[in-house]
Motif scaffolding. Sequence first.
Motif, PDB file in Angstrom:
ATOM      1  N   VAL A  91       0.845  -1.200   0.000  1.00  0.00           N
ATOM      2  CA  VAL A  91       0.000   0.000   0.000  1.00  0.00           C
ATOM      3  C   VAL A  91       0.881   1.251   0.000  1.00  0.00           C
ATOM      4  O   VAL A  91       0.580   2.236  -0.678  1.00  0.00           O
ATOM      5  CB  VAL A  91      -0.962  -0.005   1.208  1.00  0.00           C
ATOM      6  CG1 VAL A  91      -1.733   1.316   1.286  1.00  0.00           C
ATOM      7  CG2 VAL A  91      -1.927  -1.174   1.106  1.00  0.00           C
ATOM      8  N   CYS A 135      -5.266  -4.546  -8.904  1.00  0.00           N
ATOM      9  CA  CYS A 135      -6.299  -5.088  -8.019  1.00  0.00           C
ATOM     10  C   CYS A 135      -5.983  -6.529  -7.629  1.00  0.00           C
ATOM     11  O   CYS A 135      -6.107  -6.905  -6.458  1.00  0.00           O
ATOM     12  CB  CYS A 135      -7.669  -5.038  -8.695  1.00  0.00           C
ATOM     13  SG  CYS A 135      -8.382  -3.389  -8.731  1.00  0.00           S
ATOM     14  N   VAL A 138      -3.081  -6.635  -5.103  1.00  0.00           N
ATOM     15  CA  VAL A 138      -3.528  -6.210  -3.771  1.00  0.00           C
ATOM     16  C   VAL A 138      -4.412  -7.291  -3.151  1.00  0.00           C
ATOM     17  O   VAL A 138      -4.239  -7.654  -1.978  1.00  0.00           O
ATOM     18  CB  VAL A 138      -4.287  -4.867  -3.825  1.00  0.00           C
ATOM     19  CG1 VAL A 138      -4.822  -4.503  -2.448  1.00  0.00           C
ATOM     20  CG2 VAL A 138      -3.392  -3.761  -4.360  1.00  0.00           C
ATOM     21  N   THR A 159     -11.930  -4.641  -1.118  1.00  0.00           N
ATOM     22  CA  THR A 159     -10.851  -3.882  -0.478  1.00  0.00           C
ATOM     23  C   THR A 159      -9.749  -3.558  -1.477  1.00  0.00           C
ATOM     24  O   THR A 159      -9.249  -2.432  -1.528  1.00  0.00           O
ATOM     25  CB  THR A 159     -10.280  -4.682   0.701  1.00  0.00           C
ATOM     26  OG1 THR A 159     -11.347  -5.016   1.593  1.00  0.00           O
ATOM     27  CG2 THR A 159      -9.234  -3.872   1.446  1.00  0.00           C
ATOM     28  N   ARG A 162     -10.846  -0.846  -3.801  1.00  0.00           N
ATOM     29  CA  ARG A 162     -10.850   0.478  -3.172  1.00  0.00           C
ATOM     30  C   ARG A 162      -9.442   1.015  -3.003  1.00  0.00           C
ATOM     31  O   ARG A 162      -9.185   2.203  -3.222  1.00  0.00           O
ATOM     32  CB  ARG A 162     -11.557   0.402  -1.817  1.00  0.00           C
ATOM     33  CG  ARG A 162     -13.054   0.210  -1.971  1.00  0.00           C
ATOM     34  CD  ARG A 162     -13.783   0.572  -0.712  1.00  0.00           C
ATOM     35  NE  ARG A 162     -15.213   0.362  -0.870  1.00  0.00           N
ATOM     36  CZ  ARG A 162     -16.116   0.712   0.023  1.00  0.00           C
ATOM     37  NH1 ARG A 162     -15.733   1.281   1.159  1.00  0.00           N
ATOM     38  NH2 ARG A 162     -17.403   0.501  -0.203  1.00  0.00           N
ATOM     39  N   ILE A 163      -8.525   0.147  -2.649  1.00  0.00           N
ATOM     40  CA  ILE A 163      -7.138   0.601  -2.503  1.00  0.00           C
ATOM     41  C   ILE A 163      -6.583   1.051  -3.848  1.00  0.00           C
ATOM     42  O   ILE A 163      -5.908   2.079  -3.957  1.00  0.00           O
ATOM     43  CB  ILE A 163      -6.278  -0.512  -1.870  1.00  0.00           C
ATOM     44  CG1 ILE A 163      -6.647  -0.670  -0.394  1.00  0.00           C
ATOM     45  CG2 ILE A 163      -4.787  -0.206  -2.025  1.00  0.00           C
ATOM     46  CD1 ILE A 163      -5.996  -1.849   0.298  1.00  0.00           C
ATOM     47  N   GLN A 164      -6.893   0.298  -4.879  1.00  0.00           N
ATOM     48  CA  GLN A 164      -6.439   0.685  -6.222  1.00  0.00           C
ATOM     49  C   GLN A 164      -7.010   2.054  -6.609  1.00  0.00           C
ATOM     50  O   GLN A 164      -6.313   2.888  -7.188  1.00  0.00           O
ATOM     51  CB  GLN A 164      -6.861  -0.400  -7.233  1.00  0.00           C
ATOM     52  CG  GLN A 164      -6.326  -0.181  -8.631  1.00  0.00           C
ATOM     53  CD  GLN A 164      -7.286   0.590  -9.505  1.00  0.00           C
ATOM     54  OE1 GLN A 164      -8.496   0.473  -9.371  1.00  0.00           O
ATOM     55  NE2 GLN A 164      -6.740   1.396 -10.426  1.00  0.00           N
ATOM     56  N   HIS A 166      -7.916   4.438  -4.554  1.00  0.00           N
ATOM     57  CA  HIS A 166      -7.240   5.468  -3.768  1.00  0.00           C
ATOM     58  C   HIS A 166      -5.881   5.798  -4.386  1.00  0.00           C
ATOM     59  O   HIS A 166      -5.471   6.960  -4.425  1.00  0.00           O
ATOM     60  CB  HIS A 166      -7.068   5.016  -2.311  1.00  0.00           C
ATOM     61  CG  HIS A 166      -8.338   5.028  -1.531  1.00  0.00           C
ATOM     62  ND1 HIS A 166      -9.130   6.151  -1.424  1.00  0.00           N
ATOM     63  CD2 HIS A 166      -8.961   4.069  -0.800  1.00  0.00           C
ATOM     64  CE1 HIS A 166     -10.192   5.869  -0.672  1.00  0.00           C
ATOM     65  NE2 HIS A 166     -10.115   4.617  -0.293  1.00  0.00           N
ATOM     66  N   ARG A 187      -4.055   7.933   1.434  1.00  0.00           N
ATOM     67  CA  ARG A 187      -3.292   7.003   2.280  1.00  0.00           C
ATOM     68  C   ARG A 187      -4.088   6.618   3.523  1.00  0.00           C
ATOM     69  O   ARG A 187      -4.218   5.434   3.855  1.00  0.00           O
ATOM     70  CB  ARG A 187      -1.973   7.638   2.719  1.00  0.00           C
ATOM     71  CG  ARG A 187      -0.843   7.491   1.752  1.00  0.00           C
ATOM     72  CD  ARG A 187       0.389   8.220   2.265  1.00  0.00           C
ATOM     73  NE  ARG A 187       0.978   7.589   3.421  1.00  0.00           N
ATOM     74  CZ  ARG A 187       1.880   6.611   3.361  1.00  0.00           C
ATOM     75  NH1 ARG A 187       2.268   6.154   2.188  1.00  0.00           N
ATOM     76  NH2 ARG A 187       2.389   6.095   4.451  1.00  0.00           N
ATOM     77  N   ALA A 190      -6.836   4.317   2.619  1.00  0.00           N
ATOM     78  CA  ALA A 190      -6.370   2.982   2.243  1.00  0.00           C
ATOM     79  C   ALA A 190      -5.994   2.156   3.477  1.00  0.00           C
ATOM     80  O   ALA A 190      -6.392   0.991   3.595  1.00  0.00           O
ATOM     81  CB  ALA A 190      -5.172   3.098   1.296  1.00  0.00           C
ATOM     82  N   GLN A 198      -0.380   2.888   9.860  1.00  0.00           N
ATOM     83  CA  GLN A 198       0.506   3.228   8.738  1.00  0.00           C
ATOM     84  C   GLN A 198       1.974   2.968   9.035  1.00  0.00           C
ATOM     85  O   GLN A 198       2.782   2.860   8.129  1.00  0.00           O
ATOM     86  CB  GLN A 198       0.314   4.691   8.345  1.00  0.00           C
ATOM     87  CG  GLN A 198      -1.017   4.965   7.670  1.00  0.00           C
ATOM     88  CD  GLN A 198      -1.116   6.391   7.184  1.00  0.00           C
ATOM     89  OE1 GLN A 198      -0.149   6.940   6.690  1.00  0.00           O
ATOM     90  NE2 GLN A 198      -2.288   6.975   7.315  1.00  0.00           N
TER      91      GLN A 198
END
Lengths: 199, 199
Positions: A91, A135, A138, A159, A162-164, A166, A187, A190, A198
């Motif tokens: 991430v 995707c 991840v 998930t 969504r991270i992709q 972001h 960030r 994510a 983090q």
Amino acid sequence: MDGMTRGTGRGETETAILEATYRALCEYGYAQLSVQHIAENFEKSKSAIYYHYDSKDDVLLSLLDFVVETFFEDLEAETGTDPVENLRLLVDRLVPASLVEEDLDLHTVMFELRSEALTKPVYRTKFTEVDRTVCQIVESYVRTAIDSGVVTGVDPEQTARRIQQHALSAQTARLTTEDDWAVETARDAAFELLDVPQD
Amino acid sequence: MDGMTRGTGRGETETAILEATYRALCEYGYAQLSVQHIAENFEKSKSAIYYHYDSKDDVLLSLLDFVVETFFEDLEAETGTDPVENLRLLVDRLVPASLVEEDLDLHTVMFELRSEALTKPVYRTKFTEVDRTVCQIVESYVRTAIDSGVVTGVDPEQTARRIQQHALSAQTARLTTEDDWAVETARDAAFELLDVPQD
DNA sequence: GTCTATAGAAAGATAGAC
DNA sequence: GTCTATCTTTCTATAGAC
């Protein structure tokens, strides 16, 4: 045998041309890019470019493959043993808080090429594949983290998507605006999705 | 007096030129756009364009203002009395599930121009302002919904920023890939932030 | 494979008539 | 204000020597 070109079907000169194109694209942007600009970042002459490639479009399509390869090599580099740490690192690479110049250039070139997807189907197909692959990567990391029991209560596919997303919005904002809170926002969002701190 | 040009400092011909540029930009994209292409979408000649604008760059900078104006007019159109319904409509306009051709063209032109922000400071400054304004609009709608007591437990500024980011990623994905799940993902995420059902 | 030189087309922009 | 015609530069791509 040249280590940089092994297995890619590209010789040294082809690679040098693509690297020159890469630099020229950073400097001028796709719209203002000419073969002359490429040649100025290349040790040989403009004609040498046409010996190795059919046209300017041909060079840029090859650059697309070249850059996408580099992007995924960087993304999947150095995996450790802790699934959560690996996920965190992934991430962090997808939505980096800040970029060293080298990575900024890579993102810049990727975005310049991506913007051609609006009018050119070949580019669009390629970036569809890029986003899908991100995707999938991840998702596989999320699944591994879930299997290890540390991450729970998340749908791996959603998930990952969504991270992709972001990552995409952070990249767009970073490259096209002066504000950097967009990157922090992306960030935070994510890492929140994963319930993972983090750092 | 022409209703379309009132208060914008643009005459009928200037507006017609910008509309032609708009159409040409959709068709060719920024990189392939020429003054000739603009003229082909314009009832008068190429010289008429140069009478009203100093250069091609000048036309495109004016188009930038023109398009941003249109974007915000569309965004803030027809507000009702229910704060939650207004918020829902706003998010729906920011992250539309699907686009009619007219709106697709607007998004396309906005994105083509945004991609120039990578190399041109003037464009970057403009899109910084665009994104900030979108955030401010969303934030004000969220605050109104909170004041009415229906939406609770969200930070207006952070929520606004996240919604704006979802809009940006949805737009990027929609215009540069063949997959449309990205738009659904962004919509779901945006509505989830507000704890408001989508319909 | 690489070079210089250049062809040929298209680009941005202007001149001058109306 | 708009036109046709044209200037000048820049562009993509090739020819032909080495």
